[in-house]
Design an enzyme around this catalytic site. Structure first.
Site, PDB file in Angstrom:
ATOM      1  N   ASN A   1       0.846  -1.192   0.000  1.00  0.00           N
ATOM      2  CA  ASN A   1       0.000   0.000   0.000  1.00  0.00           C
ATOM      3  C   ASN A   1       0.877   1.234   0.000  1.00  0.00           C
ATOM      4  OD1 ASN A   1      -0.358   1.956   2.508  1.00  0.00           O
ATOM      5  ND2 ASN A   1       0.288  -0.030   3.299  1.00  0.00           N
TER       6      ASN A   1
ATOM      7  N   GLY B   1      -0.343   6.847   2.061  1.00  0.00           N
ATOM      8  CA  GLY B   1       0.291   8.135   2.341  1.00  0.00           C
ATOM      9  C   GLY B   1      -0.412   8.941   3.407  1.00  0.00           C
TER      10      GLY B   1
ATOM     11  N   CYS C   1       6.467   5.475   8.663  1.00  0.00           N
ATOM     12  CA  CYS C   1       5.647   5.377   7.459  1.00  0.00           C
ATOM     13  C   CYS C   1       6.529   5.488   6.225  1.00  0.00           C
ATOM     14  CB  CYS C   1       4.578   6.455   7.406  1.00  0.00           C
ATOM     15  SG  CYS C   1       3.587   6.319   5.893  1.00  0.00           S
TER      16      CYS C   1
ATOM     17  N   LYS D   1       6.481   3.530  17.181  1.00  0.00           N
ATOM     18  CA  LYS D   1       6.316   2.484  16.152  1.00  0.00           C
ATOM     19  C   LYS D   1       7.465   2.540  15.152  1.00  0.00           C
ATOM     20  CE  LYS D   1       2.974   0.677  12.770  1.00  0.00           C
ATOM     21  NZ  LYS D   1       1.569   0.734  12.319  1.00  0.00           N
TER      22      LYS D   1
ATOM     23  N   GLY E   1       2.984  -7.470  12.153  1.00  0.00           N
ATOM     24  CA  GLY E   1       3.600  -7.782  10.859  1.00  0.00           C
ATOM     25  C   GLY E   1       3.128  -9.149  10.413  1.00  0.00           C
TER      26      GLY E   1
END
Lengths: 308, 244
Positions: A69, A72, A131, A166, A244
């Site tokens: 993916n 964004g 990200c 994270k 994950g």
């Protein structure tokens, strides 16, 4: 059930199952399907200071045992999350929720976290320094120990609730980054975010994803996630949230044995919207099968070959 | 939305690479023409979103083109086999603005969702005109089925091998009350420019979940950001922003 309870940074969870950010919206879409209060908690859609549309489409690519993916960080911005999304969430979810936050500068992270910290529904802040789909932000803060520590310190300085950082798997040494966050005051670490990946459409000779690359997730990355959770959990004293490629109660238990206190489920929600509910209800059966009386007992319980 | 198991009762070719599959199961979540289903396939990670061609209380019909691994797998399936399907996805077409002479325009695999829509509009007593666009004669399907519903049907082929030569926009009637369309994006753009009334257009995008969770299929419209799978796939002509 007492045997399923775990304690994540001082807050008790009824069970360790947590839908991961970006796969569960702000909860209420899934609340139409089942009572989401059966979950330990969930991590809501990554929220930034300003509203974002995200990347151009196509944003999604099919892969063997997974997907890419490149959304964004599409989100309505922190003000609107507080005024519109949280009141809707409050109607369907009565437990502390994990607020997932992203940013493009240290100040961004601090601003958004400070706002969400004041919301009574928020139990933890999950700070996404990983990200892969935004430029000049996101992952760039999670690829060096110094930058990750700087974000951690800035967020800790303006918040009262547990801060979970994270982390990205797209690094040379994830342990050094986790340790830097711990030293900077992080209350927990969650990992792994998606792995940077790419697919090419052979007919068009173009990347499938408009943004060229994106985050690879799904069951294919599970072994990498277990390995990194094991490495990080062995090196830090703060709780680790593992994620994950998790898609079954067995996967949850494996993650916990690797060192996870709680476990997030991501891409699997997109294929089977009931998966988290089903994992929660399946946990007692799987615990019995592996002679586990209490989930807390197995956290980090993997016994290495040489030490048996 | 509902997740349930469907049993294949028919899977037959309509053309060289277009198949029709009829599936028996719980269709109660389907509330409008133009909605889609999301099909889980063994060995594929993501489900495959496919528009609903027709449905009743017991079964639904889909028409799909074999374009990749997922659809090739579907093509090889036989009656009796089962599929895990999410039904009732997307908004679908709004019938209330059809007027008394609606125009339905389908191009290629954009034709199927027009079928149930036409059926409903005919039942409502409207005079329904349908334009079906294909590249060439051998790719044509459902011309007779639309005629059997009582629609006024025009077929166009790009090479002129059947019906009107050219694109669907070469066959637009002089008057119609409202239009409904589904097809490839260049066709939608042409229809947008050539039509003179209000209308509804169904869009396509690569999807993650198909039910609004992942933000994989977002688009910009004049009335804000929308998810093709949730607030779409049907958009009103007035709200479409082409330059996104």
């Amino acid at each position: 059930m007492e045997q399923l309870k775990v304690n994540l940074c001082g807050i008790e969870l009824d069970n360790p199952v947590i839908p991961a950010s970006g796969t569960f919206g702000y909860g209420y879409e899934f609340a139409e399907l089942y009572d989401i209060n059966c979950l330990g908690t969930f991590s809501f859609k990554g929220t930034t200071k300003d509203p974002r549309f995200g990347n151009p489409t196509p944003r999604i690519a099919e892969c063997t045992a997974g997907m890419i993916n490149a959304v964004g960080l599409q989100n309505p911005g922190v003000e609107k999350v507080i005024s519109h999304e949280l009141p809707l969430l409050k109607k369907c979810f009565h437990k502390p929720v994990m607020a997932n936050v992203s940013g493009f500068s240290v100040e961004d992270y601090a601003y958004t976290c400070e706002k969400l910290d004041k919301e009574e529904q928020v139990g933890w802040l999950e700070v996404n320094v990983s990200c892969p789909n935004v430029h000049g932000g996101g992952m760039s803060f999670g690829t060096s120990p110094e930058a990750a520590a700087e974000v951690t310190r800035a967020v800790k300085a303006v918040t009262t609730k547990p801060v979970i950082i994270k982390l990205s798997p797209n690094v040379t040494d994830i342990v050094s980054i986790a340790k830097a966050c711990e030293e900077a005051g992080a209350d927990g670490i969650s990992l792994i975010n998606t792995m940077l990946g790419m697919r090419i459409d052979l007919n068009r000779r173009r990347p499938v994803i408009a943004n060229t690359m994106g985050g690879f997730s799904g069951s294919a990355i599970f072994p990498v996630a277990v390995r990194m959770v094991y490495q990080v959990a062995s090196a830090v004293k703060i709780p680790v949230v593992g994620m994950g490629g998790v898609s079954s109660a067995e996967d949850v238990i494996e993650m916990m044995m690797a060192g996870a206190t709680a476990v997030e489920v991501g891409a699997a929600n997109l294929v089977n919207p009931y998966i988290c509910r089903d994992i929660v209800s399946d946990l007692p059966r799987v615990m019995e099968k592996y002679r586990i009386n209490n989930l807390k007992e197995i956290i980090g319980g993997v016994q290495l070959w040489g030490k048996m | 939305m509902k997740q349930s198991i469907f049993t294949i009762i028919e899977n037959t070719p309509l053309t060289r690479d277009v198949m029709r599959m009829v599936l028996e199961g719980d269709t109660s979540a389907i509330t409008a023409s133009g909605q889609f289903v999301n099909i889980q396939l063994e060995g594929q990670f993501l489900r495959r979103p496919i528009s609903v061609c027709d449905y009743d209380d017991q079964a639904l019909t889909i028409i799909y083109k074999v374009v990749g691994k997922g659809t090739a797998q579907m093509q090889a399936m036989v009656p009796g086999e089962q599929l895990d399907i999410l039904t009732g996805l997307g908004n679908g077409y709004d019938l209330s603005c059809a007027g008394d002479h609606p125009l339905l325009i389908g191009g290629g695999v954009g034709v199927p969702p027009m079928y149930n829509l036409a059926k409903k509009l005919v039942k409502m007593g409207e005079k329904v005109s349908v334009i079906l666009g294909f590249n060439t004669k051998s790719e044509i399907f459902y011309e007779e089925e639309f005629k059997a519903l009582g629609c006024d049907v025009t077929v166009t082929t790009v090479d002129g091998s059947h019906g009107v030569k050219g694109f669907v926009t070469n066959a637009l009637p002089d008057t119609y009350s409202h239009f409904y369309t589904c097809g490839p994006e260049p066709m939608l753009k042409a229809v947008y420019k050539a039509t003179t009334t209000s209308g509804q257009m169904s869009f396509e995008e690569r999807m993650g979940c198909g039910f609004g969770a992942c933000m994989g299929c977002s688009c910009k419209t004049l009335t804000g950001y929308k998810r093709i799978c949730k607030e779409g796939p049907v958009m009103r002509k007035e709200e479409i922003a082409w330059n996104n």
